[in-house]
Design a protein around this motif. Structure first.
Motif, mmCIF file in Angstrom:
data_model
loop_
_atom_site.group_PDB
_atom_site.id
_atom_site.type_symbol
_atom_site.label_atom_id
_atom_site.label_comp_id
_atom_site.label_asym_id
_atom_site.label_seq_id
_atom_site.Cartn_x
_atom_site.Cartn_y
_atom_site.Cartn_z
ATOM 1 N N GLU A 58 0.849 -1.187 0.000
ATOM 2 C CA GLU A 58 0.000 0.000 0.000
ATOM 3 C C GLU A 58 0.881 1.232 0.000
ATOM 4 N N GLY A 59 0.387 2.298 -0.612
ATOM 5 C CA GLY A 59 1.143 3.532 -0.677
ATOM 6 C C GLY A 59 0.573 4.473 -1.714
ATOM 7 N N HIS A 60 1.152 5.669 -1.798
ATOM 8 C CA HIS A 60 0.722 6.680 -2.763
ATOM 9 C C HIS A 60 1.333 6.386 -4.128
ATOM 10 N N TYR A 61 0.472 6.266 -5.143
ATOM 11 C CA TYR A 61 0.906 6.002 -6.509
ATOM 12 C C TYR A 61 -0.051 6.703 -7.465
ATOM 13 N N ALA A 62 0.394 6.849 -8.695
ATOM 14 C CA ALA A 62 -0.501 7.334 -9.747
ATOM 15 C C ALA A 62 -1.384 6.171 -10.163
ATOM 16 N N PRO A 63 -2.688 6.410 -10.355
ATOM 17 C CA PRO A 63 -3.539 5.323 -10.841
ATOM 18 C C PRO A 63 -3.136 4.936 -12.263
ATOM 19 N N LEU A 64 -3.516 3.735 -12.659
ATOM 20 C CA LEU A 64 -3.231 3.277 -14.014
ATOM 21 C C LEU A 64 -4.015 4.093 -15.029
ATOM 22 N N ASN A 65 -3.603 4.046 -16.265
ATOM 23 C CA ASN A 65 -4.263 4.772 -17.339
ATOM 24 C C ASN A 65 -5.764 4.455 -17.377
ATOM 25 N N GLY A 66 -6.602 5.466 -17.214
ATOM 26 C CA GLY A 66 -8.052 5.296 -17.262
ATOM 27 C C GLY A 66 -8.675 4.733 -15.997
ATOM 28 N N GLU A 67 -7.888 4.432 -14.983
ATOM 29 C CA GLU A 67 -8.407 3.791 -13.771
ATOM 30 C C GLU A 67 -9.151 4.762 -12.867
ATOM 31 N N TYR A 68 -8.642 5.976 -12.744
ATOM 32 C CA TYR A 68 -9.274 6.981 -11.882
ATOM 33 C C TYR A 68 -8.894 8.338 -12.473
ATOM 34 N N PRO A 69 -9.488 8.696 -13.646
ATOM 35 C CA PRO A 69 -9.038 9.840 -14.441
ATOM 36 C C PRO A 69 -8.918 11.165 -13.699
ATOM 37 N N GLN A 70 -9.781 11.430 -12.738
ATOM 38 C CA GLN A 70 -9.751 12.736 -12.079
ATOM 39 C C GLN A 70 -8.730 12.823 -10.940
ATOM 40 N N GLN A 71 -7.932 11.768 -10.738
ATOM 41 C CA GLN A 71 -6.955 11.764 -9.643
ATOM 42 C C GLN A 71 -5.544 11.583 -10.182
ATOM 43 N N GLY A 72 -4.617 12.443 -9.760
ATOM 44 C CA GLY A 72 -3.221 12.310 -10.168
ATOM 45 C C GLY A 72 -2.469 11.318 -9.310
ATOM 46 N N SER A 73 -2.834 11.252 -8.027
ATOM 47 C CA SER A 73 -2.206 10.336 -7.088
ATOM 48 C C SER A 73 -3.278 9.836 -6.135
ATOM 49 N N VAL A 74 -3.217 8.559 -5.802
ATOM 50 C CA VAL A 74 -4.176 7.954 -4.882
ATOM 51 C C VAL A 74 -3.429 7.030 -3.929
ATOM 52 N N TRP A 75 -4.094 6.671 -2.839
ATOM 53 C CA TRP A 75 -3.559 5.647 -1.953
ATOM 54 C C TRP A 75 -4.029 4.320 -2.525
ATOM 55 N N ILE A 76 -3.093 3.436 -2.835
ATOM 56 C CA ILE A 76 -3.425 2.122 -3.388
ATOM 57 C C ILE A 76 -3.113 1.069 -2.345
ATOM 58 N N ARG A 77 -4.062 0.167 -2.151
ATOM 59 C CA ARG A 77 -3.888 -0.975 -1.238
ATOM 60 C C ARG A 77 -4.233 -2.227 -2.027
ATOM 61 N N GLU A 78 -3.308 -3.167 -2.086
ATOM 62 C CA GLU A 78 -3.552 -4.430 -2.769
ATOM 63 C C GLU A 78 -3.381 -5.566 -1.774
ATOM 64 N N VAL A 79 -4.358 -6.472 -1.771
ATOM 65 C CA VAL A 79 -4.355 -7.588 -0.824
ATOM 66 C C VAL A 79 -4.842 -8.861 -1.505
ATOM 67 N N LEU A 80 -4.547 -9.978 -0.873
ATOM 68 C CA LEU A 80 -5.156 -11.256 -1.222
ATOM 69 C C LEU A 80 -6.104 -11.614 -0.089
ATOM 70 N N LEU A 81 -7.315 -12.034 -0.432
ATOM 71 C CA LEU A 81 -8.264 -12.537 0.547
ATOM 72 C C LEU A 81 -8.199 -14.059 0.476
ATOM 73 N N CYS A 82 -7.775 -14.669 1.587
ATOM 74 C CA CYS A 82 -7.522 -16.112 1.617
ATOM 75 C C CYS A 82 -8.543 -16.808 2.504
ATOM 76 N N LEU A 83 -9.034 -17.933 2.019
ATOM 77 C CA LEU A 83 -9.967 -18.764 2.772
ATOM 78 C C LEU A 83 -9.269 -20.076 3.065
ATOM 79 N N ASP A 84 -9.112 -20.373 4.351
ATOM 80 C CA ASP A 84 -8.397 -21.582 4.788
ATOM 81 C C ASP A 84 -7.062 -21.695 4.058
ATOM 82 N N THR A 85 -6.319 -20.627 4.054
ATOM 83 C CA THR A 85 -4.979 -20.439 3.489
ATOM 84 C C THR A 85 -4.934 -20.379 1.951
#
Length: 187
Positions: A58-85
């Motif tokens: 997680e951290g401040h990054y520029a969104p990908l092309n077309g992902e969030y056009p009105q934002q130059g920088s956003v907080w991005i958090r990427e996770v895996l949701l695991c069920l029984d590992t």
């Protein structure tokens, strides 16, 4: 699992489409999961004994092309949701800087807790529209699944949902990995 913080951010530019007019949605039971309006976290927890969030980064990054056009920088958090590992869902959240500064304590203190618990436990986060997309077997998300020792035999599916907090809008994208689709099809 050889997914590490070195892979972060893992997202890719995606062509999303409105779920209401989606005639391309899979005819499998996964369709109901893609269009579910409640908390995906709660729905996932009913399918396992142990639910776990693995934070990829997680951290401040520029969104990908077309992902969030009105934002130059956003907080991005990427996770895996695991069920029984087993990783079922790759989630990517985009939080505009204005909302991040207003609610920084909430977001930075999440750690390995699911974001869904925050979003669905407070009335000031209003769930909005859902969009869906499919991902080819050569996509970055397919490569992520393969790095998790999950075989990708056909297109993967995901959804993104907009959440409103006052004048702010954040985006939560959830991508179903092959293990999830296989398990959902057996339910």
């Amino acid at each position: 699992m050889n997914v590490t913080s070195l892979s972060f951010p893992y997202g890719e530019s995606i062509q999303w489409f409105c779920a209401d007019s989606a005639n391309k949605l899979p005819l499998s039971p996964l369709k109901e999961w893609l269009l579910a309006t409640g908390s995906l976290t709660q729905k996932l927890k009913t399918c396992c004994t142990q639910f776990e969030v693995k934070v990829l980064g997680e951290g401040h990054y520029a969104p990908l092309n077309g992902e969030y056009p009105q934002q130059g920088s956003v907080w991005i958090r990427e996770v895996l949701l695991c069920l029984d590992t087993v990783p079922w869902v790759f989630a990517r959240t985009l939080i505009p800087e204005s909302l991040m500064s207003e609610r920084q304590g909430d977001f930075l203190s999440l750690g390995s807790r699911p974001l869904g618990e925050l979003l669905f436990s407070q009335d000031n986060f209003i769930p909005g529209r859902i969009e869906v997309a499919s991902f080819e077997t050569c996509s970055r998300l397919a490569h992520l699944a393969e790095s998790l020792q999950q075989t990708v035999e056909h297109d993967l599916w995901g959804r993104r949902r907009y959440f409103h907090h006052g004048e702010h809008e954040m985006i939560v994208s959830e991508f179903f990995l092959p293990a999830a689709e296989q398990a959902i099809n057996k339910m």
